[in-house]
Design a protein around this motif. Sequence first.
Motif, mmCIF file in Angstrom:
data_model
loop_
_atom_site.group_PDB
_atom_site.id
_atom_site.type_symbol
_atom_site.label_atom_id
_atom_site.label_comp_id
_atom_site.label_asym_id
_atom_site.label_seq_id
_atom_site.Cartn_x
_atom_site.Cartn_y
_atom_site.Cartn_z
ATOM 1 N N PHE A 93 0.835 -1.195 0.000
ATOM 2 C CA PHE A 93 0.000 0.000 0.000
ATOM 3 C C PHE A 93 0.873 1.249 0.000
ATOM 4 O O PHE A 93 1.921 1.290 0.657
ATOM 5 C CB PHE A 93 -0.913 0.012 1.233
ATOM 6 C CG PHE A 93 -1.817 -1.189 1.322
ATOM 7 C CD1 PHE A 93 -2.985 -1.244 0.577
ATOM 8 C CD2 PHE A 93 -1.484 -2.267 2.126
ATOM 9 C CE1 PHE A 93 -3.817 -2.357 0.649
ATOM 10 C CE2 PHE A 93 -2.309 -3.380 2.211
ATOM 11 C CZ PHE A 93 -3.482 -3.426 1.467
ATOM 12 N N ASP A 94 0.434 2.247 -0.740
ATOM 13 C CA ASP A 94 1.089 3.549 -0.736
ATOM 14 C C ASP A 94 1.048 4.087 0.695
ATOM 15 O O ASP A 94 -0.035 4.292 1.253
ATOM 16 C CB ASP A 94 0.334 4.474 -1.698
ATOM 17 C CG ASP A 94 0.943 5.860 -1.803
ATOM 18 O OD1 ASP A 94 1.746 6.236 -0.926
ATOM 19 O OD2 ASP A 94 0.586 6.576 -2.767
ATOM 20 N N THR A 97 -1.140 7.470 1.064
ATOM 21 C CA THR A 97 -2.600 7.470 0.911
ATOM 22 C C THR A 97 -3.262 6.208 1.441
ATOM 23 O O THR A 97 -4.483 6.190 1.643
ATOM 24 C CB THR A 97 -2.976 7.616 -0.571
ATOM 25 O OG1 THR A 97 -2.473 6.462 -1.291
ATOM 26 C CG2 THR A 97 -2.386 8.885 -1.164
ATOM 27 N N VAL A 99 -3.563 3.515 -0.309
ATOM 28 C CA VAL A 99 -4.182 2.821 -1.446
ATOM 29 C C VAL A 99 -3.252 1.716 -1.940
ATOM 30 O O VAL A 99 -2.024 1.878 -1.989
ATOM 31 C CB VAL A 99 -4.480 3.822 -2.586
ATOM 32 C CG1 VAL A 99 -5.078 3.107 -3.794
ATOM 33 C CG2 VAL A 99 -5.430 4.909 -2.101
ATOM 34 N N ASN A 100 -3.833 0.586 -2.309
ATOM 35 C CA ASN A 100 -3.088 -0.514 -2.920
ATOM 36 C C ASN A 100 -2.371 0.005 -4.171
ATOM 37 O O ASN A 100 -2.991 0.613 -5.050
ATOM 38 C CB ASN A 100 -4.084 -1.623 -3.286
ATOM 39 C CG ASN A 100 -3.422 -2.888 -3.791
ATOM 40 O OD1 ASN A 100 -2.392 -2.846 -4.452
ATOM 41 N ND2 ASN A 100 -4.033 -4.019 -3.491
ATOM 42 N N ARG A 103 -3.990 -0.618 -7.496
ATOM 43 C CA ARG A 103 -5.341 -0.111 -7.754
ATOM 44 C C ARG A 103 -5.300 1.380 -8.080
ATOM 45 O O ARG A 103 -6.278 2.098 -7.903
ATOM 46 C CB ARG A 103 -6.247 -0.350 -6.536
ATOM 47 C CG ARG A 103 -6.484 -1.822 -6.215
ATOM 48 C CD ARG A 103 -7.229 -2.537 -7.321
ATOM 49 N NE ARG A 103 -7.535 -3.918 -6.960
ATOM 50 C CZ ARG A 103 -6.710 -4.944 -7.159
ATOM 51 N NH1 ARG A 103 -5.515 -4.752 -7.732
ATOM 52 N NH2 ARG A 103 -7.068 -6.162 -6.799
ATOM 53 N N GLU A 104 -4.168 1.836 -8.594
ATOM 54 C CA GLU A 104 -3.968 3.263 -8.864
ATOM 55 C C GLU A 104 -4.084 3.605 -10.345
ATOM 56 O O GLU A 104 -3.879 4.753 -10.736
ATOM 57 C CB GLU A 104 -2.584 3.697 -8.369
ATOM 58 C CG GLU A 104 -2.387 3.585 -6.859
ATOM 59 C CD GLU A 104 -2.739 4.873 -6.137
ATOM 60 O OE1 GLU A 104 -3.700 5.544 -6.571
ATOM 61 O OE2 GLU A 104 -2.061 5.200 -5.157
ATOM 62 N N HIS A 153 -0.480 7.443 -7.876
ATOM 63 C CA HIS A 153 -1.183 7.549 -9.150
ATOM 64 C C HIS A 153 -0.203 7.919 -10.261
ATOM 65 O O HIS A 153 -0.308 7.413 -11.385
ATOM 66 C CB HIS A 153 -2.292 8.595 -9.027
ATOM 67 C CG HIS A 153 -3.405 8.432 -10.008
ATOM 68 N ND1 HIS A 153 -3.894 7.195 -10.394
ATOM 69 C CD2 HIS A 153 -4.145 9.355 -10.698
ATOM 70 C CE1 HIS A 153 -4.862 7.368 -11.271
ATOM 71 N NE2 HIS A 153 -5.039 8.662 -11.473
#
Length: 370
Positions: A93-94, A97, A99-100, A103-104, A153
């Motif tokens: 994960f980042d 953030t 987030v995986n 999944r970006e 991202h």
Amino acid sequence: MTKARTSKLTIGELAAGQALDISLFTFKGRDSSAPSVYVQANVHGAEVQGNAVIFQLMTLLEEHDILGDIVFAPLANPLGINQKSGEFTLGRFDPITGVNWNREYLDHKLDIAEWFREHQHLPDAELFTAFQLTLVESCHQKLQQPWGITTGHRLAVNLQTLAHQADIVLDLHTGPKSCKHLYCPEYDMASAKYFSIPYSLIIPNSFGGAMDEAAFCPWWQLVEYATSQGRELTNPVAAFTLELASQERIDMQDALKDAQGILAYLSHRGVIKEQVLPAVMPRYACYLKDYKKFHAPQSGMVEYCASVGEQLPRGETLVNILRVDLYGTEKALMPISLEQDCVPILHFASASVHQGTELYKVMTNVFELT
């Protein structure tokens, strides 16, 4: 002997100002009409086996007649790879953030109907070229938007830009404690028989955020809409996620087997001239809707009893949950089983779990790929 050309791609900047680069290795094909390929590995920091597979595959390719261009991005996420805590690599994960990392990727959300109306006069080859340029330009616009985008991202969209320039996209991952398995789009199920992977998850033709979906879903949407308008097109892009057993593990001999499986697929697609036959082995699959997660019904210390990659009949023990604090009661050691046959594919890495932890992922309603 063909050697890969090495280059660097800058995907961002670190806090102290250093450029954040990834290395690219490119084999230039001699036939511009042959399919082009993009292969990446190690988007998650602890999932290192894909680097061994890329190394073995590049070594094999040196002895083959390469027709289509092939671009490799091992060590694709230097931020995640360097995300260490003690002896463990985190990097899923980042950290900014949460987030995986996988999944970006960008969901283009193109108006396919409008795009098709503007370009339907083009012959198929020109139509595909125009659509590819549209996807690449969409990535460039995202990277350059005035309000900026997150670090994760930015990494993902840079990688996605590379992927959109290829006809075949392979994303190499591993599980925590896992057997080998393949994520394969439903429309391309027949391709699973070429890889040296015993289990396949057949995924729907919809975007869920991962690289394989980011690569093939826009094309599927285009083909589907064209069909609704009476024009038959064949999806020119193939994309797969290869899960190469467990994380924090390098096995060079096993990597060679997987590299040979990828080579068999590239041979089938005409990326190399030589014929390479796929391994003879049984292969099984289930649809993604039948890929189930089992969560810990209580906290405790877990003995993972079911072997990954082996059928588990209903009623046989999946896990034992130890609660030493309940010693002397019937709840001190609790065997847990499932009410249907399944094939465990992966399980959580830690033996110490909270209630609700995802312990296993299992395939149900399994069928043989023939």
